[in-house]
Scaffold this active site. Structure first.
Site, PDB file in Angstrom:
ATOM      1  N   ARG A   1       0.795  -0.915  -0.136  1.00  0.00           N
ATOM      2  CA  ARG A   1      -0.459   0.025  -0.085  1.00  0.00           C
ATOM      3  C   ARG A   1       0.885   0.861   0.340  1.00  0.00           C
ATOM      4  NH1 ARG A   1      -3.551  -0.276  -2.223  1.00  0.00           N
ATOM      5  NH2 ARG A   1      -4.656   1.823  -1.464  1.00  0.00           N
ATOM      6  N   ILE A   2       1.932   0.870   0.941  1.00  0.00           N
ATOM      7  CA  ILE A   2       2.550   2.517   1.347  1.00  0.00           C
ATOM      8  C   ILE A   2       3.537   2.551  -0.295  1.00  0.00           C
ATOM      9  CG2 ILE A   2       4.515   3.855   2.058  1.00  0.00           C
ATOM     10  CD1 ILE A   2       2.926   2.325   4.993  1.00  0.00           C
TER      11      ILE A   2
ATOM     12  N   CYS B   1       1.060   7.612  10.152  1.00  0.00           N
ATOM     13  CA  CYS B   1       0.301   7.860   9.699  1.00  0.00           C
ATOM     14  C   CYS B   1      -0.607   8.349  11.180  1.00  0.00           C
ATOM     15  CB  CYS B   1      -0.720   7.305   8.973  1.00  0.00           C
ATOM     16  SG  CYS B   1      -1.099   5.823  10.449  1.00  0.00           S
TER      17      CYS B   1
ATOM     18  N   THR C   1      -6.199  -2.076   8.024  1.00  0.00           N
ATOM     19  CA  THR C   1      -5.180  -2.323   7.064  1.00  0.00           C
ATOM     20  C   THR C   1      -4.505  -3.175   7.085  1.00  0.00           C
ATOM     21  OG1 THR C   1      -3.525  -2.063   9.384  1.00  0.00           O
ATOM     22  CG2 THR C   1      -4.003  -0.204   7.980  1.00  0.00           C
TER      23      THR C   1
ATOM     24  N   ASN D   1      -5.132   7.289   6.294  1.00  0.00           N
ATOM     25  CA  ASN D   1      -3.958   7.025   6.637  1.00  0.00           C
ATOM     26  C   ASN D   1      -3.361   6.452   5.585  1.00  0.00           C
ATOM     27  OD1 ASN D   1      -7.259   5.458   7.556  1.00  0.00           O
ATOM     28  ND2 ASN D   1      -5.421   3.910   7.074  1.00  0.00           N
TER      29      ASN D   1
END
Length: 312
Positions: free
Chosen positions: A5-6, A145, A175, A309
């Site tokens: 994701r990041i 975040c 998450t 986030n």
């Protein structure tokens, strides 16, 4: 390093900037063709509308090729050869200075850890980024975040009114570490429960991390999290005992002034009747919700601030 994701969203964010060029992505579990698919289609932030292609050599976005690598051992990643000066360490695995030395050995000049670190200097934009020394700091942490949401809020309140003590709760979106259905989670039993079916109390180091970036708040602030079944966007509830008595309007005025001045683009401010989905893909670290906060007495106040986030 790491294209979850990041990593994927860091790449999206860089495409909006002319002063950053991504030259390589390392992920041993994702081939170029699949990487292109992951980048183009995003369930939260939507489809990327540019041209995206992928093959065994890399991915190409709007005609610009990015080399893909598949090294398990970070010491083997040839950052120097591909011309990478800065590495975003977003695997969630290499979160200490010692482990990130591997990237420097591969030719990188600087490493930014996209998570809290036990020993790397931690910097939050708008809060303590002025303490960054390029001659001294080669491996740094950008914190979490939630810390990026909480710290700007706490800084303004503490600088203006003083925080005697505070408790934080983050109501946090699901998450990737959570489970779709109930499953084993030896270290965190509640964390093993199905994400879509539950509100899950959890720990967070975000409040304590604020003590690292704002030393005068060390020991004055702690907090916890509730994981909730939404895809993205979270919200911080900061309940403070103030040193100086204040009106709620005065606190909001100070936060609004910061959002329009020294923290512009980092701290946001709204008086609209917003909900979580209004902040999907919002680049601010933290957006104060003036209408959501409440005050019991001139020294006892609850403040509310939103953050994406994944993207903020």
């Amino acid at each position: 390093n790491g294209f979850g994701r990041i990593g994927s969203l860091v790449l999206r964010a860089t495409l909006d900037r002319k002063d950053v060029k991504v030259v390589a992505i390392n992920d041993p579990f994702i081939e170029g063709e699949y990487m292109a698919y992951m980048f183009k289609y995003d369930s939260v932030h939507g489809r990327y509308e540019g041209d995206v292609q992928g093959d065994k050599h890399g991915i190409t976005i709007n005609g610009e090729q990015i080399k893909t690598l598949a090294m398990m051992d970070p010491t083997q990643i040839p950052w120097g050869e591909v011309g990478a000066d800065y590495v975003v360490e977003s695997t969630g695995v290499f979160t200490t200075v010692d482990k990130c030395q591997a990237h420097l050995k591969g030719g990188a000049k600087k490493v930014v850890i996209s998570a809290p670190s036990a020993d790397a200097p931690m910097f939050v934009m708008g809060v303590n980024a002025d303490k960054y020394d390029p001659k001294q700091h080669t491996v740094v942490s950008n914190a979490s975040c939630t810390t990026n949401c909480l710290a700007p809020l706490a800084k303004v309140v503490n600088d203006t009114f003083g925080i005697k003590e505070a408790l934080m709760t983050t109501v946090h979106a699901t998450t990737a570490t959570q489970k779709t259905v109930d499953g084993p989670s030896k270290k965190d039993w509640r964390g093993g429960r199905g994400a879509s079916a539950n509100i899950i109390p959890s720990s967070t180091g975000a409040a304590k991390a604020v003590g690292k970036v704002i030393p005068e708040l060390n020991g004055k602030l702690t907090g916890m999290a509730f994981r909730v079944p939404t895809q993205d966007v979270s919200v911080v509830d900061l309940t403070c005992i103030l040193e100086k008595p204040a009106k709620y309007e005065d606190i909001m005025a100070a936060l609004k002034a910061a959002s329009e001045g020294p923290m512009k683009g980092i701290l946001g401010y709204t008086e609209d009747d917003v909900v979580s989905s209004d902040f999907v893909s919002d680049p601010a670290s933290s957006t104060v919700d003036a209408k959501a906060g409440i005050m019991l007495s001139p020294t006892f106040v609850k403040l509310v601030s939103w953050y994406d986030n994944e993207w903020g």
